[in-house]
Write a protein that holds these residues in place. Structure first.
Motif, mmCIF file in Angstrom:
data_model
loop_
_atom_site.group_PDB
_atom_site.id
_atom_site.type_symbol
_atom_site.label_atom_id
_atom_site.label_comp_id
_atom_site.label_asym_id
_atom_site.label_seq_id
_atom_site.Cartn_x
_atom_site.Cartn_y
_atom_site.Cartn_z
ATOM 1 N N SER A 80 -21.004 49.360 19.199
ATOM 2 C CA SER A 80 -22.084 48.334 18.885
ATOM 3 C C SER A 80 -22.112 48.748 17.344
ATOM 4 O O SER A 80 -22.435 47.526 16.428
ATOM 5 C CB SER A 80 -23.553 49.121 19.234
ATOM 6 N N GLY A 81 -21.760 49.813 16.482
ATOM 7 C CA GLY A 81 -21.833 49.674 15.079
ATOM 8 C C GLY A 81 -20.774 49.036 14.573
ATOM 9 O O GLY A 81 -20.578 48.666 13.413
ATOM 10 N N ASP A 85 -23.858 42.784 14.169
ATOM 11 C CA ASP A 85 -24.683 42.551 12.901
ATOM 12 C C ASP A 85 -26.257 43.194 13.438
ATOM 13 O O ASP A 85 -26.649 42.524 14.195
ATOM 14 C CB ASP A 85 -24.935 41.199 12.457
ATOM 15 N N HIS A 86 -26.459 44.022 12.699
ATOM 16 C CA HIS A 86 -27.870 44.773 13.225
ATOM 17 C C HIS A 86 -28.976 43.679 13.099
ATOM 18 O O HIS A 86 -30.036 43.903 13.407
ATOM 19 C CB HIS A 86 -27.927 46.218 12.421
ATOM 20 N N ASP A 87 -28.774 42.652 12.193
ATOM 21 C CA ASP A 87 -29.795 41.806 11.973
ATOM 22 C C ASP A 87 -29.980 40.943 12.769
ATOM 23 O O ASP A 87 -31.266 40.238 13.008
ATOM 24 C CB ASP A 87 -29.990 41.418 10.260
ATOM 25 N N ASP A 90 -30.595 42.605 18.907
ATOM 26 C CA ASP A 90 -31.417 43.766 19.209
ATOM 27 C C ASP A 90 -30.493 44.926 19.542
ATOM 28 O O ASP A 90 -29.776 44.539 20.392
ATOM 29 C CB ASP A 90 -32.527 43.490 20.177
ATOM 30 N N HIS A 91 -30.813 46.171 19.323
ATOM 31 C CA HIS A 91 -30.017 47.286 19.635
ATOM 32 C C HIS A 91 -30.608 47.959 20.724
ATOM 33 O O HIS A 91 -31.657 48.663 20.324
ATOM 34 C CB HIS A 91 -29.311 48.102 18.533
#
Length: 94
Positions: A80-81, A85-87, A90-91
């Motif tokens: 995932s990292g 894009d973390h923005d 949803d993680h």
């Protein structure tokens, strides 16, 4: 000998945007002794994260329901990292 757990990353989206409160894509990082167990654990985590979906789906029907989710990509390990894009996504960690 017991099976060891493996970690999986599932990149997901909703099948039908018109029926969802959220239109965010999401990624689920989960583990399981088998791939099938990891898929079920991911479904449980999604239903916990999006409780409105639990009104019409269960961990066993989430992937097959017309208003459920679809796995766009699947990876072994926690990717995932590196991929998302973390923005934008949803993680969800299970």
């Amino acid at each position: 000998m017991p099976l060891s757990k493996s970690t999986y990353t599932f990149v997901c989206d909703w099948l039908d945007y018109m029926t969802q409160i959220t239109d965010n894509k999401f990624v689920v990082v989960t583990d399981g002794c088998t791939y099938e167990e990891a898929v079920e654990n991911a479904a449980k985590a999604i239903l916990d994260f999006f409780p409105n979906v639990a009104a019409y789906a269960t961990p066993h029907t989430l992937w097959d329901h017309e208003r459920g989710a679809i796995r766009l990509a699947e990876f072994h390990g926690d990717q995932s990292g590196h991929l998302l894009d973390h923005d934008t996504y949803d993680h969800i960690r299970a």
